[in-house]
Design a protein around this motif. Structure first.
Motif, PDB file in Angstrom:
ATOM      1  N   ILE A 195       0.918  -1.344   0.039  1.00 57.94           N
ATOM      2  CA  ILE A 195      -0.004  -0.385  -0.301  1.00 57.94           C
ATOM      3  C   ILE A 195       0.803   1.328   0.492  1.00 57.94           C
ATOM      4  O   ILE A 195       0.908   1.745  -0.423  1.00 57.94           O
ATOM      5  N   PHE A 197      -1.918  -7.251  -1.168  1.00 60.73           N
ATOM      6  CA  PHE A 197      -2.371  -5.665  -1.792  1.00 60.73           C
ATOM      7  C   PHE A 197      -3.786  -5.450  -1.066  1.00 60.73           C
ATOM      8  O   PHE A 197      -4.435  -4.522  -0.280  1.00 60.73           O
ATOM      9  N   VAL A 198      -4.790  -6.697  -1.385  1.00 60.89           N
ATOM     10  CA  VAL A 198      -5.858  -6.668  -0.698  1.00 60.89           C
ATOM     11  C   VAL A 198      -6.606  -6.242   0.982  1.00 60.89           C
ATOM     12  O   VAL A 198      -6.810  -5.766   1.844  1.00 60.89           O
ATOM     13  N   LEU A 251      -5.054  -3.202   1.997  1.00 61.41           N
ATOM     14  CA  LEU A 251      -5.613  -2.143   1.559  1.00 61.41           C
ATOM     15  C   LEU A 251      -7.010  -2.035   3.068  1.00 61.41           C
ATOM     16  O   LEU A 251      -7.721  -1.003   3.290  1.00 61.41           O
ATOM     17  N   VAL A 252      -7.749  -3.413   2.922  1.00 60.10           N
ATOM     18  CA  VAL A 252      -8.451  -3.573   4.268  1.00 60.10           C
ATOM     19  C   VAL A 252      -8.293  -2.923   5.469  1.00 60.10           C
ATOM     20  O   VAL A 252      -8.979  -2.507   6.487  1.00 60.10           O
ATOM     21  N   GLU A 260      -8.107   0.439   6.523  1.00 54.21           N
ATOM     22  CA  GLU A 260      -9.280   1.578   6.575  1.00 54.21           C
ATOM     23  C   GLU A 260     -10.052   0.513   7.446  1.00 54.21           C
ATOM     24  O   GLU A 260     -10.753   1.947   7.862  1.00 54.21           O
ATOM     25  N   LYS A 261      -9.172   0.147   8.733  1.00 51.92           N
ATOM     26  CA  LYS A 261      -9.596  -0.282   9.476  1.00 51.92           C
ATOM     27  C   LYS A 261      -9.543   1.279  10.800  1.00 51.92           C
ATOM     28  O   LYS A 261      -8.430   1.735  10.794  1.00 51.92           O
TER      29      LYS A 261
END
Lengths: 282, 293
Positions: free
Chosen positions: A207, A273-274, A277-278, A281-282
């Motif tokens: 990221i 990457f996923v 990203l997840v 954002e938390k």
């Protein structure tokens, strides 16, 4: 799933294929443009198939550069972008790991104050404090240096919060075992905690590498010398408003080259990457 | 939540925190403080003396029609990008969530635009819609429509909305897909047994169950349009024509660069900070209910 219908099996593929085509189309056009000569593009007769100038255009872009607007070869700029992206990603991860370690594994006066000082920076993106920050970097004589380009972007709460959250899930028994073995805090950090954090670190790296590579406003202000330009800010400079002067084939080759490293990272390290990203954002 | 077992150390924790704290104080708090302070000051034309003027800079700022115009532009831009990128992403995610072949392949082919720099996205779309030589603009002209984003504000806005939406679809798609996969299949099967057709199942079951994801994405998208579209605007339209695509962040930049009014520029920065803090607070209030820190 629930019911099987022939139309319902076909329709999702159709919609997704249209979606994929629409998403890929601008990049396809850019790639095609990077394989034709300037005249074909500027008189508006560019066909939708690759042209014969691929090698010539990319050679000129990477090793020579455009004639008027950016002067430096794009190869230099890619190197600048790479240094910037790696410094930001590695620097962010390094300082966040140790600060999260301090906040989680020690008790000391002003611990929560320190945590909140870091936390609040989530709310101050560089765009809103751009000119005062620029002035400080200028006062510190860091304009046109990699330090000025990267250090102000290194501090951010995202990575610290993520690592803090991860350290909280590490079982206390591991600390106890280390202590019994006579290990100090730094030995525990290096030998136990870091190996456990490797996936989180890798996800964060993906990221932050993209974030660093794609920086625009900050390098635009901080770099004044041609040889310090990054590839992303160079593309915009290649587009001259009076379009007769724009060498579109070189600008589009530069655009393709600017996209390659971050897109490659996303496609190859998709799982990380996923995850990154997840989690961020938390 | 606290650790039971901790290490002893007087100096070490401070040393570990020092790099991040120093950078944060020098490059975050100091400039942010400067911006707040400056927004209460007025400098004379030669920069020789400064005067503390309380809220005068803000009064001047809010009396300017251009400032309201940039607010309206930002609002239009955010709502269009949020609407289109959310609906397109949802449509695609619903298709990819069905158990079809190549679902993983479609996912890979849809998420990569996240990695494209905003400025590059702006340039890609500018090239396709360039009035004289763009591929798409030529097709539009053949269809009898006069397209010119260099002269028409609504056309320029369309251009930046398209590039910003294009870049944001991948992000929304990933989160929608994760949200859809978290919905228990038994609920949907029950509705199917009751005779609900797919469209009805979607609007009465799936869409309401997705609403936390949608709300979260809405906030994220607004933040994205506010701060991360600077590169798109600068590359595609430079805020023009006639400031038709000048968002609030872009205005801070263009006013600050032309120089002069330090106090006014600082006041704009402070207004933006208040907006980010509000948006972040909304985001955290919501996220807090789902995630335990």
């Amino acid at each position: 799933m629930v019911q099987r219908r022939r139309l319902l099996d076909f329709l999702p593929h159709l919609i997704l294929l249209i979606g994929v085509a629409v998403v890929a189309f601008p990049v396809y056009v850019a790639f095609i443009a990077s394989t034709w000569d300037a005249a074909t593009i500027s008189n508006g007769s560019m066909p939708l198939r690759p042209g014969p100038h691929f090698a010539e255009n990319y050679y000129r872009t990477i090793f020579i550069g455009t004639s008027s607007s950016t002067r430096e070869p794009v190869g230099t700029m890619m190197l600048n972008s790479l240094i910037m992206a790696l410094t930001i990603a590695i620097g962010k991860i390094a300082i966040s790991l140790i600060s999260a370690f301090a906040v989680v594994y020690f008790r000391f006066p002003f611990r929560m104050t320190a945590f909140w000082i870091i936390f609040v920076t989530l709310m101050l993106p560089v765009e809103v404090r751009i000119f005062p920050t620029y002035k400080i970097v200028a006062d510190l004589k860091l304009l046109d240096t990699f330090a000025g380009l990267t250090i102000p972007l290194i501090a951010s709460a995202t990575a610290t919060l993520l690592f803090r959250q991860f350290f909280m899930t590490v079982p206390d028994e591991l600390v106890e075992a280390s202590k019994i073995d006579g290990a100090g805090p730094m030995k525990f950090f290096v030998d136990t905690l870091l190996p456990l954090s490797i996936t989180s670190v890798a996800a964060m790296f993906v990221i932050q590498f993209i974030y660093g590579w794609n920086q625009y406003l900050w390098p635009l202000l901080i770099t004044t010398k041609d040889n310090m330009q990054t590839i992303v800010i160079a593309i915009k400079k290649m587009i001259v408003t009076q379009d007769a002067l724009t060498e579109w084939q070189l600008a589009m080759a530069t655009a393709i080259l600017a996209m390659l490293p971050p897109v490659f990272v996303v496609v190859v390290m998709q799982r990380l990457f996923v995850k990154g990203l997840v989690e961020t954002e938390k | 939540m606290e650790k039971r077992v901790v290490f002893n150390g007087r100096l070490l924790p401070y040393l570990l925190l020092a790099p991040q704290l120093v950078i944060t104080l020098v490059f975050f708090y100091w400039p942010a403080g400067q911006a707040v302070l400056q927004s209460f000051l007025v400098q004379d034309a030669f920069g020789l003396s400064t005067e503390f003027v309380w809220f005068e800079n803000y009064q001047v700022l809010f009396s300017k029609p251009e400032y309201y115009k940039s607010m309206v532009t930002t609002a239009i831009f955010s709502s269009l990008v949020a609407f289109f990128s959310l609906s397109i992403a949802l449509l695609l995610a619903v298709q990819a969530d069905r158990h079809i072949k190549f679902a993983a392949g479609y996912k890979t082919l849809l998420i990569w635009p996240y990695a494209v720099a905003p400025a590059v996205a702006g340039v890609l779309w500018l090239f396709m819609f360039q009035p004289s030589l763009g591929l798409v603009s030529q097709a539009i002209r053949v269809a009898g429509f006069e397209w010119n984003p260099l002269l028409r504000q609504d056309h320029a806005m369309t251009l930046v909305v398209m590039s910003a939406t294009w870049k944001q679809i991948s992000y929304n798609f990933l989160f929608f897909l994760a949200g859809l996969q978290a919905i228990p299949k038994s609920v949907i099967e029950a509705a199917a047994i009751d005779g609900a057709r797919p469209a009805r199942r979607f609007w009465t079951i799936i869409f309401p169950l997705l609403s936390p994801t949608t709300f979260f994405l809405l906030v994220v998208n607004v933040v994205y349009v506010f701060f991360d579209t600077f590169g798109i605007i600068d590359a595609a339209t430079q805020g023009g024509p006639a400031k038709g695509t000048e968002t609030m962040v872009y205005k801070v930049y263009s006013d600050g660069r032309s120089g002069g009014d330090l106090g006014g520029s600082a006041a704009q920065s402070v207004v933006l900070m208040v907006i980010v803090i509000a948006l972040t607070a909304i985001q955290f209030r919501y996220v807090e209910r789902k995630v335990q820190y």
